[in-house]
Design an enzyme around this catalytic site. Structure first.
Site, short mmCIF file in Angstrom:
data_model
loop_
_atom_site.label_atom_id
_atom_site.label_comp_id
_atom_site.label_asym_id
_atom_site.label_seq_id
_atom_site.Cartn_x
_atom_site.Cartn_y
_atom_site.Cartn_z
N GLU A 48 11.57 -32.26 10.41
CA GLU A 48 11.99 -32.40 9.18
C GLU A 48 12.22 -31.04 8.13
O GLU A 48 12.46 -31.05 6.96
CB GLU A 48 10.92 -32.87 8.52
CG GLU A 48 9.58 -33.21 6.91
CD GLU A 48 10.66 -33.59 6.55
OE1 GLU A 48 11.61 -34.66 6.80
OE2 GLU A 48 10.43 -34.38 5.85
N ILE A 96 0.36 9.59 8.87
CA ILE A 96 -0.83 9.42 9.28
C ILE A 96 -1.55 10.88 10.25
O ILE A 96 -0.95 10.45 10.69
CB ILE A 96 -1.91 8.52 9.13
CG1 ILE A 96 -1.02 7.23 9.74
CG2 ILE A 96 -2.46 8.39 8.31
CD1 ILE A 96 -2.06 5.84 9.76
N GLU A 132 -7.80 -1.11 11.16
CA GLU A 132 -6.61 -1.76 11.22
C GLU A 132 -6.08 -1.24 12.83
O GLU A 132 -6.47 -0.32 13.44
CB GLU A 132 -5.66 -1.05 10.25
CG GLU A 132 -5.97 -2.06 8.66
CD GLU A 132 -5.24 -1.53 7.59
OE1 GLU A 132 -4.38 -0.75 8.37
OE2 GLU A 132 -5.57 -1.46 6.32
N LYS A 134 -3.27 0.06 14.18
CA LYS A 134 -1.58 0.69 14.74
C LYS A 134 -1.12 -0.12 14.89
O LYS A 134 -0.25 0.20 16.48
CB LYS A 134 -1.57 1.99 14.47
CG LYS A 134 -0.91 3.27 14.72
CD LYS A 134 -0.88 4.36 15.07
CE LYS A 134 0.33 5.33 13.86
NZ LYS A 134 1.23 4.97 14.88
N ARG A 155 11.07 3.97 6.24
CA ARG A 155 11.06 5.13 5.21
C ARG A 155 11.84 6.58 5.54
O ARG A 155 11.44 7.24 4.98
CB ARG A 155 10.19 5.14 6.83
CG ARG A 155 9.30 7.42 6.94
CD ARG A 155 7.88 7.01 6.71
NE ARG A 155 6.88 7.55 6.96
CZ ARG A 155 6.87 9.02 7.49
NH1 ARG A 155 7.76 8.97 9.15
NH2 ARG A 155 6.23 10.17 7.16
N LYS A 312 -9.49 3.79 7.39
CA LYS A 312 -9.34 4.21 5.89
C LYS A 312 -10.15 3.92 4.94
O LYS A 312 -11.08 3.44 5.39
CB LYS A 312 -7.97 3.38 5.46
CG LYS A 312 -6.42 3.16 6.14
CD LYS A 312 -5.36 2.21 5.75
CE LYS A 312 -4.34 2.40 6.22
NZ LYS A 312 -3.50 1.24 6.17
S1 IVH Z 1 -0.93 3.69 6.76
C1 IVH Z 1 -0.58 6.43 3.95
N1 IVH Z 1 -1.47 1.58 8.48
O1 IVH Z 1 1.96 5.01 11.21
C2 IVH Z 1 -0.70 5.84 4.52
N2 IVH Z 1 0.43 3.32 8.86
O2 IVH Z 1 2.20 7.90 10.46
C3 IVH Z 1 0.42 5.03 5.24
N3 IVH Z 1 1.58 2.63 10.94
O3 IVH Z 1 4.89 5.26 10.62
C4 IVH Z 1 0.66 4.57 6.24
N4 IVH Z 1 0.30 0.67 11.88
O4 IVH Z 1 4.70 2.64 9.93
C5 IVH Z 1 -0.79 2.75 7.97
N5 IVH Z 1 -2.36 -0.48 10.07
C6 IVH Z 1 -1.49 1.04 9.16
C7 IVH Z 1 -0.47 0.95 10.28
C8 IVH Z 1 0.66 2.18 9.99
C9 IVH Z 1 1.69 1.37 11.86
C10 IVH Z 1 3.09 3.29 11.18
C11 IVH Z 1 3.11 4.17 9.95
C12 IVH Z 1 4.21 4.78 9.69
C13 IVH Z 1 2.61 5.68 10.81
C14 IVH Z 1 2.12 6.85 9.79
#
Ligand code: IVH
Length: 691
Positions: A48, A96, A132, A134, A155, A312
C-alpha cells in the site's frame, strides 16, 4: 480543501484537484514513513505504501514544477559529487570527556566534579542527570529552516564539517519535513549509525561477491556518509538517533521553551526524530551507576553497537552555569564499556566444516578478553577474506566480538611498511573430516566439501540444525551427544533420530538412564511441530526462519511447497531466484524427499492448510514487547505463541505498544511502559490473553 495536518506547513492551496491530491499524498507518506522507519510500527502493508508512493511519483512526473526538496520522492537521486563542500557550524560541535575506567568510579568522579563546581554540600539533594547510550557511529548536525531539512553536516574538526546532505536524505528515519510550529531555524544533532543486522547483511553481500567488507558498523556507516555518489549511499542502510541541539532561532511569537535536556529530547521525539527509548533520568551517582550496569548487562542484546553510556546534567540552567573547559562541556561525560575489538596473536588456522559443507578457516587465538568474554577462536569467513586481510599464522590480529555474532578477525596489525604478502595457510584439497574432494565453483567465494551427508561433520551440523530450539526443538540434544551418536554410527540420517531407543541411548558413554529417558521424551515431544519450524529445520540453503514462515503462509502445505515450480516459488514475498532455485534443487533430490517421508512416517506432524490458520486470533492487530525472563516460557516460545495468535512482537516500547510482558530482571522497557501508561502483564497474564 486540504486540511492542515501535523506535517503540513503549507496554507490551504489552490483548488487544483491534482495539486491537492499531491499534497495529501505527501502528508500521508510522511506520516506512514515516520510510523515505519522511526516507530517501527507500520500502519499499512508495504504494498500500500508503494502504491501511494508511485501515485505521487506519477503526479510529480506530470508536474515537475510541483516537485519540492521535502517530497518523500526526493530522498535519492542527487548527482554524484567531486568533493564535499566544507561548512561552518553555527554552534561548534563539541566532544565529551571520557571516563575510561569501566567500573563505578567513573560515575562517582563525574558527580563529585559537578557538585563541586555547583558548590553543593553533602546536605544538598542529588543532582538530576539524564543517562543515554553512547552510540558508536558518527555525529551529524541536521539543519532545518522553516521546518525543511536544508543541510546535514559531519562534525569534522568541530568548527568546520562537510556537507553530506544528499547522503543523509536517503536515511528513512530522518525527517525531510517537520510539523508546523517548530522553530524557524533548528539544528538537531545526533548519531548516524548502522544496525548490526544491517551491517552483517551488508558484509555478507560483499563477501558473496568477493567485494571489500567493512571492519565494523561504524566504519561502514562512515563510509556510506562519505560516499560521493548518493546512489551508493542509498544502498547502505543507515539509522539515526537524536541527542541534542545546535543553533536554534525561535519565532518572534515564541516557541517551545526547554528547561531540561530530557524535555528537549521528548519534544524532538514528538517532532518525528528517533530518540532512544533507553534514555532515562537518574538522581545522583548511585542511579548513574545502576544505569551503567543495567545497560552493560543488556549490551549484547541491543541491535546496534554502543561503546559506553553518556551522563548529562538534566537542567539546562545548570548546564549553562557549568559551562565548558576547552572543547568539552563540564555537564556531560561518557562512561565506557570494555572494548569490542582487541589485538591478539594468531596461533594457528583451523578449517571447520559446516552444515552445507562450507569450509571456514578459523583463527586459533591467544585467548583475549573482548566484548565482555574470553575469545580463543575467530572466524576468517573464507580463503579470499583471509588473503584480503593478509592474515598469517604468527601475526597480531584485530579481533571483534559484538552482540551475539561469532567473533571475527577484522584485520592484521601491520608492522611497518606494507610489504608483499606471503600467505602461510592453504585451503586443504580434501575435507579434513571425511577426505572427500574440496570444490569451489567459479562464481563462489566458498570452498566446499563434496561429501554431502557422507561427511560426518555435515551430518552432525544437519542434525543440530534440525534439533535446535528455533527449528523442531529436541531439548537436550546438544553437540556433545550428536557428536557421539554420529561418530558411533548410531545415527546416519535425520529419521534415525526418531528410531533411537532408550537402550541405544543409555548404552552411550557417560549417559545416565535418566538423561536417556529425557532425550526419548524430548524426541516424542518434538514430533508435534509447525510447518515453518519443520521447513527451516530441513536446512535448505537460503531458507531461514523468515523465509520458512512466508513459504508456509503462502502454500499452506508441505506437499504444495515440495511440488511448487521455481516460478510459483517466486510468487512468495522474500523469495528471489537464488532461493527459489535452492528450494527446487533440494526437493528434486529423491534422497531429500525420502528423508521427509521417513520423518512423517516416524510421526513428525504439524497442522496444515486451514487447520494451521483456523485458530482464533485473540491478539490480531496488537503489538507486544517482551522484557526480562519469564518463569516458564523462553523468549522464542513466547514470540511464537503471540504470533500464532495474530500479534506482533516489537523490540521497543512506544505509545503504539499494547502490552509489555515483563519477567524478572525486566529493564528499562518496563520503566518505559509505566511511563507511557502501557499495560504490563506477567506470563500468567499473557497466557490468559491467549486463551
Ligand atoms: S552529546 C556537548 N550524546 O560521542 C556534547 N554524544 O565526544 C555533545 N555520541 O562524536 C555530544 N552518543 O557523536 C552525545 N548520547 C550521546 C552520544 C554522543 C554518541 C558521540 C558524539 C561525539 C562523541 C562525543
Amino acid at each position: 480543501m486540504a486540511t492542515l495536518d501535523l506535517f503540513s506547513l503549507e496554507p490551504a492551496q489552490p483548488a487544483n484537484p491534482a495539486k491537492l491530491r499531491l499534497l495529501a499524498l505527501r502528508d500521508q507518506l510522511h506520516h506512514l514513513g515516520h510510523a515505519y522507519y522511526v516507530l517501527d510500527a507500520p500502519l499499512v502493508p508495504d504494498a500500500e505504501y508503494d502504491r501511494l508512493f508511485q501515485e505521487l511519483q506519477a503526479l510529480e512526473a506530470a508536474h515537475p514544477e510541483w516537485v519540492t526538496a521535502d517530497s518523500p520522492t526526493q530522498r535519492v537521486g542527487g548527482q554524484a559529487l567531486d568533493v564535499f563542500v566544507s561548512v561552518r557550524h553555527a554552534v561548534p560541535m563539541l566532544s565529551i570527556r571520557t571516563e575510561t575506567d569501566t567500573e563505578s568510579t567513573g560515575a562517582e568522579a563525574f558527580d563529585a566534579r559537578v557538585r563541586k563546581e555547583l558548590e553543593l554540600t553533602p546536605a544538598d539533594p542529588p543532582v538530576e542527570y539524564v543517562a543515554e547510550l553512547k552510540f558508536d557511529g558518527l555525529a551529524m548536525s541536521l539543519r532545518y529552516e522553516n521546518g525543511v531539512l536544508v543541510q546535514a553536516a559531519t562534525r569534522g574538526d568541530g568548527e568546520y564539517g562537510e556537507d553530506v546532505t544528499q547522503n543523509i536524505r536517503t536515511i528513512g528515519q530522518i525527517p525531510l519535513k517537520l510539523p508546523a510550529g517548530v522553530p524557524p531555524v533548528l539544528e538537531v544533532r545526533g548519531e548516524v549509525y548502522m544496525r548490526r543486522d544491517d551491517f552483517e547483511a551488508l558484509n555478507e553481500k560483499q563477501r558473496d561477491k568477493g567485494g571489500k567488507t567493512f571492519v565494523n558498523p561504524r566504519n561502514a556507516a562512515a563510509g556510506a556518509v562519505r560516499q560521493l555518489d548518493p546512489g551508493i549511499a542509498a544502498q547502505r542502510p543507515l539509522s539515526f538517533f537524536a541527542y541534542g541541539l545546535g543553533e536554534v532561532v525561535m519565532a518572534e511569537q515564541g516557541g517551545p521553551a526547554f528547561s531540561t535536556h530530557y524535555g528537549m529530547l521528548q519534544t524532538l521525539k514528538s517532532w518525528g526524530f528517533p530518540v532512544s527509548a533507553l534514555v532515562d533520568t537518574a538522581q545522583g551517582a548511585p542511579e548513574l551507576i545502576a544505569y551503567h550496569q543495567r545497560i552493560g548487562a543488556s549490551r549484547d542484546q541491543l541491535p546496534f553497537d554502543i561503546d559506553g553510556v553518556v551522563y548529562k546534567v538534566n537542567s539546562l540552567a545548570l548546564q549553562q552555569r557549568l559551562g565548558f573547559v576547552t572543547r568539552e562541556p563540564r555537564w556531560a561525560v561518557a562512561h565506557k564499556y570494555p572494548a569490542q575489538e582487541q589485538v591478539t596473536r594468531v596461533l594457528g588456522i583451523d578449517v571447520q566444516v559446516g552444515r552445507t559443507g562450507k569450509l571456514t578457516p578459523v583463527a586459533r587465538l591467544d585467548p583475549v578478553f573482548v566484548g565482555g568474554t574470553t575469545v580463543s577462536n575467530a572466524t576468517l569467513h573464507n580463503l579470499f577474506e583471509l588473503r584480503r586481510k593478509r592474515v598469517r599464522v604468527g601475526d597480531s590480529a584485530i579481533v571483534r566480538r559484538a552482540g551475539d555474532v561469532i567473533p571475527e578477525v577484522v584485520g592484521i596489525v601491520s608492522s611497518g611498511p606494507r610489504t608483499s604478502y606471503v600467505p602461510n595457510f592453504r585451503m586443504p584439497r580434501a575435507c579434513p573430516i571425511c577426505g572427500s574432494t574440496v570444490v569451489r565453483e567459479k562464481t563462489e567465494m566458498n570452498h566446499r566439501c563434496s561429501g554431502g551427508l557422507f561427511c560426518s561433520a555435515q551430518r552432525k551440523q544437519a542434525i543440530l540444525h534440525f534439533a535446535q530450539r528455533r527449528a523442531v526443538e529436541v531439548e537436550g540434544l546438544g553437540d556433545k551427544l550428536v557428536e557421539q551418536l554420529v561418530d558411533t554410527n548410531v545415527i546416519r540420517t535425520l529419521p534415525d533420530l526418531y528410531r533411537l531407543g532408550l537402550t541405544a541411548l543409555a548404552s552411550l558413554d557417560r549417559m545416565a538412564d535418566k538423561s536417556a529417558q529425557n532425550i526419548v521424551d524430548a524426541l516424542e515431544k518434538s514430533k508435534q511441530t509447525t510447518l515453518p519450524r519443520f521447513l527451516f529445520g530441513l536446512g535448505i540453503r537460503h531458507v531461514g526462519e523468515a523465509t520458512a514462515k512466508e513459504l508456509a503462509r503462502h502454500f499452506g502445505t508441505l506437499d504444495a511447497i515440495m511440488d511448487a515450480s521455481e516460478e510459483a516459488l517466486l510468487g512468495v514475498s522474500d523469495v528471489g531466484p537464488i532461493v527459489a532455485k535452492a528450494i527446487r534443487t533440494f526437493f528434486d533430490q529423491p534422497h531429500n524427499r525420502e528423508v521427509v517421508e521417513q520423518l512423517r512416517a516416524c510421526g513428525v506432524t504439524w497442522p496444515e492448510g486451514a487447520a494451521a490458520d483456523a485458530g482464533p486470533k485473540p491478539l490480531a492487530g496488537k503489538t507486544l514487547v517482551l522484557t526480562g525472563t519469564l518463569p516458564t516460557l523462553g523468549r522464542d516460545a513466547a514470540k511464537d505463541l503471540i504470533e500464532a495468535a495474530g500479534g506482533k512482537v516489537s523490540g521497543s516500547v512506544s505509545k503504539k505498544t499494547h502490552y509489555v510482558v515483563a519477567g524478572t530482571e525486566a529493564g528499562s522497557k518496563l520503566d518505559k511502559a509505566r511511563e507511557l501508561g502501557v499495560a504490563v502483564l506477567d506470563e500468567a497474564g499473557l497466557l490468559e490473553l491467549l486463551k
